[in-house]
Scaffold this active site. Structure first.
Site, PDB file in Angstrom:
ATOM      1  N   SER A 124      17.897  46.953  41.955  1.00 24.06           N
ATOM      2  CA  SER A 124      17.010  46.241  41.042  1.00 24.06           C
ATOM      3  C   SER A 124      16.230  45.176  41.798  1.00 24.06           C
ATOM      4  O   SER A 124      16.727  44.599  42.773  1.00 24.06           O
ATOM      5  CB  SER A 124      17.874  45.571  39.974  1.00 24.06           C
ATOM      6  N   TYR A 148      25.473  40.314  37.166  1.00 27.60           N
ATOM      7  CA  TYR A 148      24.818  41.627  37.199  1.00 27.60           C
ATOM      8  C   TYR A 148      24.072  41.805  38.525  1.00 27.60           C
ATOM      9  O   TYR A 148      24.234  42.816  39.220  1.00 27.60           O
ATOM     10  CB  TYR A 148      23.833  41.788  36.027  1.00 27.60           C
ATOM     11  N   LYS A 152      24.528  44.455  41.975  1.00 25.33           N
ATOM     12  CA  LYS A 152      23.507  45.294  42.612  1.00 25.33           C
ATOM     13  C   LYS A 152      23.421  44.981  44.105  1.00 25.33           C
ATOM     14  O   LYS A 152      23.331  45.884  44.942  1.00 25.33           O
ATOM     15  CB  LYS A 152      22.142  45.090  41.933  1.00 25.33           C
TER      16      LYS A 152
HETATM   17  P1  NAD Z   1      21.461  52.524  30.486  1.00 21.45           P
HETATM   18  O1  NAD Z   1      22.525  51.598  30.022  1.00 21.45           O
HETATM   19  O2  NAD Z   1      20.526  53.087  29.495  1.00 21.45           O
HETATM   20  O3  NAD Z   1      22.126  53.757  31.269  1.00 21.45           O
HETATM   21  C1  NAD Z   1      23.323  53.631  32.008  1.00 21.45           C
HETATM   22  C2  NAD Z   1      24.235  54.777  31.555  1.00 21.45           C
HETATM   23  O4  NAD Z   1      25.457  54.697  32.302  1.00 21.45           O
HETATM   24  C3  NAD Z   1      24.610  54.706  30.082  1.00 21.45           C
HETATM   25  O5  NAD Z   1      24.379  55.968  29.470  1.00 21.45           O
HETATM   26  C4  NAD Z   1      26.097  54.356  30.082  1.00 21.45           C
HETATM   27  O6  NAD Z   1      26.776  54.933  28.986  1.00 21.45           O
HETATM   28  C5  NAD Z   1      26.535  54.920  31.420  1.00 21.45           C
HETATM   29  N1  NAD Z   1      27.695  54.269  32.030  1.00 21.45           N
HETATM   30  C6  NAD Z   1      27.902  52.950  32.244  1.00 21.45           C
HETATM   31  N2  NAD Z   1      29.085  52.759  32.861  1.00 21.45           N
HETATM   32  C7  NAD Z   1      29.636  53.985  33.050  1.00 21.45           C
HETATM   33  C8  NAD Z   1      30.843  54.445  33.636  1.00 21.45           C
HETATM   34  N3  NAD Z   1      31.735  53.606  34.140  1.00 21.45           N
HETATM   35  N4  NAD Z   1      31.078  55.770  33.665  1.00 21.45           N
HETATM   36  C9  NAD Z   1      30.193  56.659  33.149  1.00 21.45           C
HETATM   37  N5  NAD Z   1      29.026  56.276  32.583  1.00 21.45           N
HETATM   38  C10 NAD Z   1      28.754  54.947  32.541  1.00 21.45           C
HETATM   39  O7  NAD Z   1      20.678  51.786  31.662  1.00 21.45           O
HETATM   40  P2  NAD Z   1      19.324  52.187  32.396  1.00 21.45           P
HETATM   41  O8  NAD Z   1      18.273  51.245  31.968  1.00 21.45           O
HETATM   42  O9  NAD Z   1      19.085  53.630  32.288  1.00 21.45           O
HETATM   43  O10 NAD Z   1      19.707  51.793  33.883  1.00 21.45           O
HETATM   44  C11 NAD Z   1      20.225  52.747  34.807  1.00 21.45           C
HETATM   45  C12 NAD Z   1      20.593  52.036  36.091  1.00 21.45           C
HETATM   46  O11 NAD Z   1      19.446  51.369  36.607  1.00 21.45           O
HETATM   47  C13 NAD Z   1      21.668  50.962  35.921  1.00 21.45           C
HETATM   48  O12 NAD Z   1      22.506  50.988  37.060  1.00 21.45           O
HETATM   49  C14 NAD Z   1      20.867  49.685  35.885  1.00 21.45           C
HETATM   50  O13 NAD Z   1      21.615  48.589  36.321  1.00 21.45           O
HETATM   51  C15 NAD Z   1      19.720  49.998  36.826  1.00 21.45           C
HETATM   52  N6  NAD Z   1      18.507  49.204  36.563  1.00 21.45           N
HETATM   53  C16 NAD Z   1      17.969  49.181  35.313  1.00 21.45           C
HETATM   54  C17 NAD Z   1      16.846  48.403  35.070  1.00 21.45           C
HETATM   55  C18 NAD Z   1      16.246  48.318  33.685  1.00 21.45           C
HETATM   56  O14 NAD Z   1      15.503  47.370  33.423  1.00 21.45           O
HETATM   57  N7  NAD Z   1      16.503  49.259  32.800  1.00 21.45           N
HETATM   58  C19 NAD Z   1      16.258  47.652  36.106  1.00 21.45           C
HETATM   59  C20 NAD Z   1      16.820  47.715  37.373  1.00 21.45           C
HETATM   60  C21 NAD Z   1      17.961  48.507  37.592  1.00 21.45           C
HETATM   61  N1  UFG Z   2      10.454  37.727  27.582  1.00 20.85           N
HETATM   62  C1  UFG Z   2       9.990  37.039  26.468  1.00 20.85           C
HETATM   63  N2  UFG Z   2      10.600  37.280  25.266  1.00 20.85           N
HETATM   64  C2  UFG Z   2      11.626  38.161  25.116  1.00 20.85           C
HETATM   65  C3  UFG Z   2      12.093  38.860  26.263  1.00 20.85           C
HETATM   66  C4  UFG Z   2      11.486  38.595  27.477  1.00 20.85           C
HETATM   67  O1  UFG Z   2       9.064  36.249  26.559  1.00 20.85           O
HETATM   68  O2  UFG Z   2      12.143  38.319  23.992  1.00 20.85           O
HETATM   69  C5  UFG Z   2       9.767  37.516  28.878  1.00 20.85           C
HETATM   70  C6  UFG Z   2      10.674  37.017  29.993  1.00 20.85           C
HETATM   71  O3  UFG Z   2      10.708  35.594  29.990  1.00 20.85           O
HETATM   72  C7  UFG Z   2       9.994  37.608  31.222  1.00 20.85           C
HETATM   73  C8  UFG Z   2       9.412  38.929  30.735  1.00 20.85           C
HETATM   74  O4  UFG Z   2       9.323  38.789  29.311  1.00 20.85           O
HETATM   75  O5  UFG Z   2       8.922  36.774  31.634  1.00 20.85           O
HETATM   76  C9  UFG Z   2      10.288  40.137  31.058  1.00 20.85           C
HETATM   77  O6  UFG Z   2      11.599  39.914  30.595  1.00 20.85           O
HETATM   78  P1  UFG Z   2      12.689  41.080  30.519  1.00 20.85           P
HETATM   79  O7  UFG Z   2      13.934  40.504  29.944  1.00 20.85           O
HETATM   80  O8  UFG Z   2      12.122  42.280  29.857  1.00 20.85           O
HETATM   81  O9  UFG Z   2      12.900  41.481  32.049  1.00 20.85           O
HETATM   82  P2  UFG Z   2      13.348  40.596  33.298  1.00 20.85           P
HETATM   83  O10 UFG Z   2      12.225  40.602  34.279  1.00 20.85           O
HETATM   84  O11 UFG Z   2      13.904  39.294  32.893  1.00 20.85           O
HETATM   85  O12 UFG Z   2      14.579  41.451  33.865  1.00 20.85           O
HETATM   86  C10 UFG Z   2      14.531  42.879  33.981  1.00 20.85           C
HETATM   87  C11 UFG Z   2      15.925  43.435  33.772  1.00 20.85           C
HETATM   88  C12 UFG Z   2      16.825  42.983  34.880  1.00 20.85           C
HETATM   89  C13 UFG Z   2      16.228  43.390  36.178  1.00 20.85           C
HETATM   90  C14 UFG Z   2      14.833  42.829  36.330  1.00 20.85           C
HETATM   91  C15 UFG Z   2      14.184  43.321  37.586  1.00 20.85           C
HETATM   92  O13 UFG Z   2      16.458  42.989  32.539  1.00 20.85           O
HETATM   93  O14 UFG Z   2      18.066  43.633  34.755  1.00 20.85           O
HETATM   94  O15 UFG Z   2      14.031  43.238  35.219  1.00 20.85           O
HETATM   95  O16 UFG Z   2      14.259  44.696  37.648  1.00 20.85           O
HETATM   96  F1  UFG Z   2      17.012  42.913  37.183  1.00 20.85           F
END
Ligand code: NAD
Ligand code: UFG
Length: 335
Positions: A124, A148, A152
């Site tokens: 991330s 979190y 990562k």
């Molecule tokens: P998500 O929660 O939708 O998907 C993760 C999936 O993993 C879920 O279906 C959950 O049930 C499954 N899971 C969790 N723990 C498990 C375990 N121990 N065994 C088996 N299954 C398990 O999340 P996402 O948004 O699809 O994110 C996927 C990956 O990308 C995650 O590792 C997350 O940290 C990373 N990531 C997400 C974002 C974002 O903003 N969505 C940003 C950066 C990194």
């Molecule tokens: N924000 C608002 N109102 C809300 C939610 C968010 O104003 O209700 C603003 C935040 O302050 C930020 C922007 O919208 O400026 C984006 O916020 P998000 O919560 O959507 O995303 P972040 O950038 O804070 O974090 C996300 C994921 C993290 C990840 C990061 C970088 O939640 O897990 O992107 O990948 F690490």
């Protein structure tokens, strides 16, 4: 030969599964449904017209995971499974370290035992911490401010150390920026439990009438309009980046690190405006105080992924808004 997708029922995993199946890969999905629902599997089949094996298995269950490797010819793994909420990780650090770190260790151990040494790991942009200036390049110093993020950063370190110990491994660490949007069919998308933490699901829930208004967290940042700036990336572009990463690790060894982002930063108010223009739906909002831990601006330099993976994003912010809305309005209660 199959690609194992851990967390394949989740938001990014489901979109990546669709792209892999459409590209002709065989896949096996493992998920424990801790943050997803079984219905997504039917939708993946419906969208692709293709079948795949699914195991309701927790990555922490070493024996069950090992069984998956015994029953299938796995060539590489894309490891999405993990917990992902920053706020929840502060409240429940043990769960986060346990699930995310132990999950990496058990998966790597089982992979090594079955001589599968190719992995794409979901990292991330959060690993860039609070102190770097955007656009962010892969070589910047890393740090984190919450459990979190630490999982990562430690995950990246674990896979780098595994490579040092055994040069047969081929590892891609992908640093995602802010994934939003949904498959253009509106059949799969992000389905958060409870009150969304992230901005796009919050906006779509306001638009569909489920929440009254968006709280904009601060308008006094040093950005063009004072609200936070992020690099929003369409989840289908992100999914396609995984295809490129899989192709890359098939033919090489070593650890490769890539930013997956657009390289463009948009503010919260830019996002609201684009959403309203793309959908014709108003998003009432109020400015509230800053959310602790947020930074002013975070966006990628995606040049390395273009050069080495021949990947770049294709979709615009309006596409992201349109597709998020189609998903939400067609599935107001999620799956
Ligand atoms: P998500 O929660 O939708 O998907 C993760 C999936 O993993 C879920 O279906 C959950 O049930 C499954 N899971 C969790 N723990 C498990 C375990 N121990 N065994 C088996 N299954 C398990 O999340 P996402 O948004 O699809 O994110 C996927 C990956 O990308 C995650 O590792 C997350 O940290 C990373 N990531 C997400 C974002 C974002 O903003 N969505 C940003 C950066 C990194
Ligand atoms: N924000 C608002 N109102 C809300 C939610 C968010 O104003 O209700 C603003 C935040 O302050 C930020 C922007 O919208 O400026 C984006 O916020 P998000 O919560 O959507 O995303 P972040 O950038 O804070 O974090 C996300 C994921 C993290 C990840 C990061 C970088 O939640 O897990 O992107 O990948 F690490």
């Amino acid at each position: 030969m199959s690609i194992l997708i851990t967390g394949g029922a989740g938001y990014i995993g489901s979109h990546t599964s669709v792209e892999l199946l459409n590209a002709g890969y065989d896949i096996v999905i493992v998920d424990n449904f801790s943050n997803s629902k079984p219905e997504v599997l039917n939708r993946i089949k419906e969208l692709t017209g293709k079948g795949f094996k699914f195991y309701e298995v927790d990555v922490l269950d070493k024996d069950a995971l090992s069984q998956v490797f015994s029953e299938n010819h796995i060539e590489a793994v894309i490891h999405f499974a993990g917990l992902k909420s920053v706020g929840e990780s502060v409240a429940m650090p043990i769960n986060y370290y346990y699930n995310n770190i132990t999950g990496n260790l058990i998966l790597a151990e089982v992979m090594a035992k079955h001589n599968v040494k190719k992995i794409v790991f979901s990292s991330s942009a959060t690993v860039y911490g609070m102190n770097n200036i955007s656009p962010l390049t892969e070589d910047l110093p890393l740090s984190t401010t919450n459990p979190y993020g630490s999982t990562k950063l430690m995950g990246e370190q674990i896979f780098q150390d595994i490579y040092v110990s055994d040069n047969e491994w081929s590892i891609a660490l992908l640093r995602y920026f802010n994934p939003i949007g949904a498959h253009e069919s509106g059949r799969i998308g992000e389905d958060p439990k409870g009150i969304p933490n992230n901005i796009m699901p919050y906006i779509t829930q306001v638009a569909v009438g489920k929440r009254e208004k968006l709280n904009v967290f601060g308008d006094d940042y040093d950005t063009h309009d004072g609200t936070g700036v992020r690099d929003y990336i369409h989840v289908v572009d992100l999914a396609k980046g995984h295809l490129k990463a899989v192709e890359k690790i098939m033919g090489t060894k070593g650890v490769k690190i890539y930013n997956l982002g657009t390289g463009i930063g948009y503010s919260v108010l830019d996002l609201v405006k684009n959403f309203e223009e793309a959908t014709g739906v108003k998003v009432p909002y109020v400015i509230t105080k800053r959310r602790p831990g947020d930074i002013a601006a975070c966006f990628s330099d995606p040049t390395k992924a273009l050069k080495e993976l021949n990947w770049k994003t294709e979709k615009t912010l309006k596409d992201m808004c349109k597709d998020s809305w189609k998903w939400q309005s067609n599935n107001p209660k999620g799956y």
